[in-house]
Enzyme design. Structure first.
Site, PDB file in Angstrom:
ATOM      1  N   GLU A  83       0.848  -1.199   0.000  1.00  0.00           N
ATOM      2  CA  GLU A  83       0.000   0.000   0.000  1.00  0.00           C
ATOM      3  C   GLU A  83       0.880   1.245   0.000  1.00  0.00           C
ATOM      4  O   GLU A  83       0.390   2.349   0.229  1.00  0.00           O
ATOM      5  CB  GLU A  83      -0.980  -0.015   1.162  1.00  0.00           C
ATOM      6  CG  GLU A  83      -0.349  -0.101   2.532  1.00  0.00           C
ATOM      7  CD  GLU A  83      -1.358   0.104   3.634  1.00  0.00           C
ATOM      8  OE1 GLU A  83      -1.904   1.207   3.700  1.00  0.00           O
ATOM      9  OE2 GLU A  83      -1.566  -0.826   4.426  1.00  0.00           O
ATOM     10  N   CYS A 115      -3.414  -3.325   4.560  1.00  0.00           N
ATOM     11  CA  CYS A 115      -2.509  -4.357   5.104  1.00  0.00           C
ATOM     12  C   CYS A 115      -2.924  -5.766   4.727  1.00  0.00           C
ATOM     13  O   CYS A 115      -2.198  -6.723   4.998  1.00  0.00           O
ATOM     14  CB  CYS A 115      -2.450  -4.253   6.623  1.00  0.00           C
ATOM     15  SG  CYS A 115      -1.891  -2.659   7.183  1.00  0.00           S
ATOM     16  N   TYR A 147       3.064   8.161   8.893  1.00  0.00           N
ATOM     17  CA  TYR A 147       2.017   9.076   9.354  1.00  0.00           C
ATOM     18  C   TYR A 147       2.629  10.462   9.496  1.00  0.00           C
ATOM     19  O   TYR A 147       3.857  10.616   9.531  1.00  0.00           O
ATOM     20  CB  TYR A 147       1.460   8.624  10.710  1.00  0.00           C
ATOM     21  CG  TYR A 147       0.765   7.280  10.680  1.00  0.00           C
ATOM     22  CD1 TYR A 147      -0.577   7.174  10.340  1.00  0.00           C
ATOM     23  CD2 TYR A 147       1.448   6.114  11.006  1.00  0.00           C
ATOM     24  CE1 TYR A 147      -1.228   5.938  10.321  1.00  0.00           C
ATOM     25  CE2 TYR A 147       0.810   4.880  10.992  1.00  0.00           C
ATOM     26  CZ  TYR A 147      -0.531   4.802  10.649  1.00  0.00           C
ATOM     27  OH  TYR A 147      -1.167   3.582  10.627  1.00  0.00           O
ATOM     28  N   THR A 156       3.504   4.547  15.583  1.00  0.00           N
ATOM     29  CA  THR A 156       3.225   3.210  15.031  1.00  0.00           C
ATOM     30  C   THR A 156       3.745   3.085  13.599  1.00  0.00           C
ATOM     31  O   THR A 156       3.267   2.254  12.829  1.00  0.00           O
ATOM     32  CB  THR A 156       1.712   2.879  15.080  1.00  0.00           C
ATOM     33  OG1 THR A 156       0.998   3.815  14.247  1.00  0.00           O
ATOM     34  CG2 THR A 156       1.163   2.956  16.491  1.00  0.00           C
ATOM     35  N   SER A 205     -10.295   2.852  13.993  1.00  0.00           N
ATOM     36  CA  SER A 205      -9.575   1.759  13.328  1.00  0.00           C
ATOM     37  C   SER A 205      -9.455   0.544  14.249  1.00  0.00           C
ATOM     38  O   SER A 205      -9.524  -0.601  13.798  1.00  0.00           O
ATOM     39  CB  SER A 205      -8.198   2.223  12.836  1.00  0.00           C
ATOM     40  OG  SER A 205      -7.286   2.392  13.896  1.00  0.00           O
ATOM     41  N   HIS A 237      -2.413  -9.516  12.470  1.00  0.00           N
ATOM     42  CA  HIS A 237      -1.824  -8.297  11.915  1.00  0.00           C
ATOM     43  C   HIS A 237      -1.481  -7.379  13.092  1.00  0.00           C
ATOM     44  O   HIS A 237      -2.304  -7.174  13.975  1.00  0.00           O
ATOM     45  CB  HIS A 237      -2.819  -7.614  10.971  1.00  0.00           C
ATOM     46  CG  HIS A 237      -2.434  -6.211  10.641  1.00  0.00           C
ATOM     47  ND1 HIS A 237      -1.214  -5.906  10.075  1.00  0.00           N
ATOM     48  CD2 HIS A 237      -3.066  -5.026  10.844  1.00  0.00           C
ATOM     49  CE1 HIS A 237      -1.137  -4.597   9.921  1.00  0.00           C
ATOM     50  NE2 HIS A 237      -2.238  -4.038  10.381  1.00  0.00           N
ATOM     51  N   ASN A 280       5.039  -1.012  12.384  1.00  0.00           N
ATOM     52  CA  ASN A 280       4.029  -1.501  11.455  1.00  0.00           C
ATOM     53  C   ASN A 280       4.633  -1.643  10.063  1.00  0.00           C
ATOM     54  O   ASN A 280       5.198  -0.692   9.515  1.00  0.00           O
ATOM     55  CB  ASN A 280       2.828  -0.536  11.410  1.00  0.00           C
ATOM     56  CG  ASN A 280       1.612  -1.158  10.725  1.00  0.00           C
ATOM     57  OD1 ASN A 280       1.691  -2.260  10.182  1.00  0.00           O
ATOM     58  ND2 ASN A 280       0.487  -0.453  10.757  1.00  0.00           N
ATOM     59  N   SER A 312      -7.217  -2.106   6.652  1.00  0.00           N
ATOM     60  CA  SER A 312      -8.204  -1.039   6.856  1.00  0.00           C
ATOM     61  C   SER A 312      -9.010  -0.782   5.597  1.00  0.00           C
ATOM     62  O   SER A 312      -8.552  -0.999   4.471  1.00  0.00           O
ATOM     63  CB  SER A 312      -7.483   0.247   7.261  1.00  0.00           C
ATOM     64  OG  SER A 312      -7.107   0.168   8.607  1.00  0.00           O
TER      65      SER A 312
END
Ligand code: HMG
Length: 391
Positions: A83, A115, A147, A156, A205, A237, A280, A312
């Site tokens: 992604e 993911c 992010y 994360t 989420s 995950h 992550n 997500s």
């Protein structure tokens, strides 16, 4: 016919970045109590890519040891799940195929669903192998989780690639039918084409993930899946490692079981070692959980492992695998340890510089500084084309 041939993961290898930011540096910068990172979300450090690293360099580095061990004679398909795509048209898998020197008689494609993409890739690969058990499929899951600076998601972040060779009579994990499936149109996490960093509604989420766990499990059991107590371990995950604990607690609750913390730690604990220090890795994350389990657990031969893949947006799948007797002779534990230990720690200022790095979009000649030491690097952009080189 599906089920007649044992098909699954024959080899599993991962790679990550050149640099690492310890969460202590992030906590020092933003004044957060380190307990929130170490205990609250269960993260110790995050992999940080250099300017000359991306999903292609990580993906090729993860897959190269697999090609070195098995050759490529049986590989007819490469599926790259990501992604953090680098091009709207061309599959990143084609660059990986080229860097690995794979034959031209190969089909290569890129898959996306947050993911979850690598699990779709794995299931597609299994289908292809059932059609022709002589063939193998190289599945590469490669991602950089990014992010905005100073956002709740910043802690994360992470980056890694997992490569899997999928084939008949696998040496590591036989993947079983059925799968439990779930899709819901939710805006918990997304990244519009014009943005470099993802947007996320953090608490939404988590709720969406927990709902997906419950619903995939329901579908799995309705389709004749195994009972909960048939599993030795569960690989979830892991956007952050504490999410796996939340997920398993939620699953036990929804099945009417007590949430005994020692029992949860027994089922999850060995799956989190890699994600806790890499962060992550989106599509790769659940397979790093599997690598962590296989590398770190006592002998799991013949035992059943549950895998929960969540992406997500959202799509999720629960499926089971049986660990193949003799699997320990085929693990890459030392290589995985080396990939983690070779990373160079950066301070907050350097991390920020790397976070803010982006290429000009003018189509000019833009070489990247040579700052990494991995087997492949992104040499630069020239005429809007990405130029890779092998060391
Ligand atoms: P936040 O709001 O900053 O943190 O963001 P918080 O206040 O929720 O605290 C986190 C935990 O730390 C809490 O534990 C606190 O109690 C605890 P919990 O109540 O949840 O068990 N805590 C402490 N513990 C010990 N000592 C302390 C302390 N202080 C607090 N001093 C959030 C957290 C995860 C929301 C944020 O980091 C975020 O938005 N992350 C990105 C989104 C994400 O990871 N979501 C996960 C589910 S969605 C998913 O997995 C898909 C994804 O991978 C994308 C894809 O599919 O492509 C993200």
């Amino acid at each position: 016919m599906a089920g007649e041939t044992a098909v699954g993961i024959h080899d599993l290898s991962f790679a990550t970045t050149e640099f690492v930011l310890p969460h202590t540096a992030l906590a020092d910068h933003n004044g957060t109590d380190i307990g929130k990172y170490h205990l609250g979300i269960g993260q110790r450090s995050m992999s940080v890519p250099g300017a000359d690293e991306d999903i292609v360099t990580m993906g090729a580095a993860a897959a190269a040891p697999i090609i070195a061990r098995h050759g490529f004679d049986r590989i007819r398909t490469v599926v790259l799940a990501t992604e953090s795509s680098i091009d709207q048209a061309k599959s990143a898998g084609v660059y990986v195929h080229s860097l690995l020197g794979l034959p031209s008689a190969t089909r290569v494609v890129e898959l996306k669903q947050a993911c979850y993409g690598a699990t779709a890739a794995l299931q597609f690969a299994i289908g292809l192998v059932h059609r022709d058990p002589a063939q193998q499929v190289l599945v590469v899951a490669s991602d950089i989780s990014k992010y905005d600076l100073e956002s709740p998601g910043e802690a994360t972040q992470g980056a890694a690639a997992a490569a899997m060779l999928v084939g008949s009579d696998p040496a590591l994990l036989r993947v079983e039918e059925p799968s439990g499936l779930f899709t819901a149109d939710v805006m918990d996490f997304w990244r519009p084409n014009y943005r470099d960093a993802a947007l996320v509604d953090g608490q939404e989420s988590i709720t969406a993930y927990l709902q997906a766990v419950e619903c995939t499990w329901k579908d799995y059991t309705e389709r004749g899946g195994r009972a909960l107590d048939a599993f030795s371990a569960f690989c979830y995950h892991q956007p952050f490692t504490k999410m796996a604990y939340k997920a398993h607690r939620g699953l036990l609750n929804s099945c009417g079981y007590d949430t005994d913390e020692a029992e949860i730690a027994r089922a999850i604990g060995r799956t989190t070692a890699y994600n806790a220090v890499l962060g992550n890795s989106y599509t790769a994350s659940v397979y790093l959980g599997l690598a962590s389990l296989l590398d770190g657990a006592d002998d799991l031969a013949g035992q059943c492992v549950g895998l929960l893949s969540y992406g997500s947006g959202s799509v999720a799948e629960f499926f089971a695998g049986t660990v193949v007797p003799g699997y320990r002779d085929h693990l890459r534990t030392a290589g995985h340890r080396e990939a983690i230990d070779r990373r160079k720690p950066v301070d907050y200022a350097r991390y920020r510089e790397l976070h803010e790095h982006s290429f000009p979009t003018d189509g000019g000649d833009h070489p990247t500084p040579s700052e990494t030491t991995g087997p492949f690097r992104l040499a630069g952009l020239r005429g809007h084309k990405r130029v890779y080189e092998e060391r």
